[in-house]
Design a protein around this motif. Structure first.
Motif, PDB file in Angstrom:
ATOM      1  N   ASN A   1       0.893  -1.157  -0.098  1.00 47.42           N
ATOM      2  CA  ASN A   1       0.146  -0.192   0.096  1.00 47.42           C
ATOM      3  C   ASN A   1       0.794   1.327   0.171  1.00 47.42           C
ATOM      4  OD1 ASN A   1      -2.527  -1.208  -0.031  1.00 47.42           O
ATOM      5  ND2 ASN A   1      -2.589  -1.448   2.058  1.00 47.42           N
TER       6      ASN A   1
ATOM      7  N   LEU B   1       0.741   3.975  -2.599  1.00 44.69           N
ATOM      8  CA  LEU B   1       0.295   5.518  -2.779  1.00 44.69           C
ATOM      9  C   LEU B   1       1.393   6.220  -3.124  1.00 44.69           C
ATOM     10  CD1 LEU B   1      -1.393   4.999   1.002  1.00 44.69           C
ATOM     11  CD2 LEU B   1      -2.181   5.760  -1.308  1.00 44.69           C
TER      12      LEU B   1
ATOM     13  N   ASN C   1       1.028   9.338  -5.740  1.00 43.27           N
ATOM     14  CA  ASN C   1       1.770  10.654  -5.464  1.00 43.27           C
ATOM     15  C   ASN C   1       2.785  10.884  -6.302  1.00 43.27           C
ATOM     16  OD1 ASN C   1       1.746  12.860  -3.723  1.00 43.27           O
ATOM     17  ND2 ASN C   1       3.426  11.987  -2.442  1.00 43.27           N
TER      18      ASN C   1
END
Length: 181
Positions: free
Chosen positions: A115, A119, A123
């Motif tokens: 995860n 992310l 980003n």
């Protein structure tokens, strides 16, 4: 029955077997001497002695096995053994829970790492798009000050670096544009 009793039973059986051997030898001697009737009686006596010796051994063995089985059964169902089995069960369960906890922890760490990487990638893509838009705006502001081929080359570089997700090249391109102004 105690161990000494079994030893005595074995000794008695061996003595009966050893005592039957001279009886059989006497029967053989009486047959050679042609004595009527006595060898048949002595043969029965010797056979009975051998049979009783083996029967005593077999009965003693069966009694010993029966005694061992009874003692083992009583010991198995004793409070001490039940408590020991319960302790072993609890220890085994604790070990199982420890292993389960370890593997669950590893699984959670793995999922969290996935995860985090997902992310981070999302980003980074967002920042690259934002940086690319900022470069586009800067290029539009200085479009009139640049020759057409340079402007076109800078736009193509911006698109290429954005597609390659190369943030360092985009930063260099932004610095290059800021020095051109």
């Amino acid at each position: 029955m105690d161990v000494t009793v079994f030893i005595l039973i074995i000794r008695i059986s061996l003595l009966l077997i050893l005592a039957s051997l001279p009886v059989f030898l006497l029967v053989e001697l009486l047959v050679r001497l042609a004595v009527p009737g006595l060898p048949n009686a002595l043969t029965l006596l010797g056979s009975a002695m051998l049979l009783s010796a083996f029967a005593v051994l077999i009965l003693a063995g069966l009694l010993a096995v029966f005694k061992i089985v009874i003692l083992a059964t009583v010991d198995y169902f004793s409070a001490k053994q039940r408590a020991q089995r319960r302790v072993w069960f609890v220890q085994s369960r604790q070990e199982q829970i420890k292993r389960l906890f370890y593997f669950k922890t590893k699984q959670i760490q793995y999922i969290n790492e996935l995860n985090r990487k997902r992310l981070l990638k999302r980003n980074n893509r967002k920042h690259i798009r934002s940086l690319s838009r900022s470069i586009d705006k800067d290029l539009l502001l200085i479009k009139t000050k640049l020759p057409g081929s340079t402007y076109l080359q800078l736009q193509q570089d911006n698109a290429r670096y954005r597609n390659r997700q190369d943030i360092e090249a985009l930063l260099e391109l932004q610095q290059k544009i800021s020095t051109l102004v």
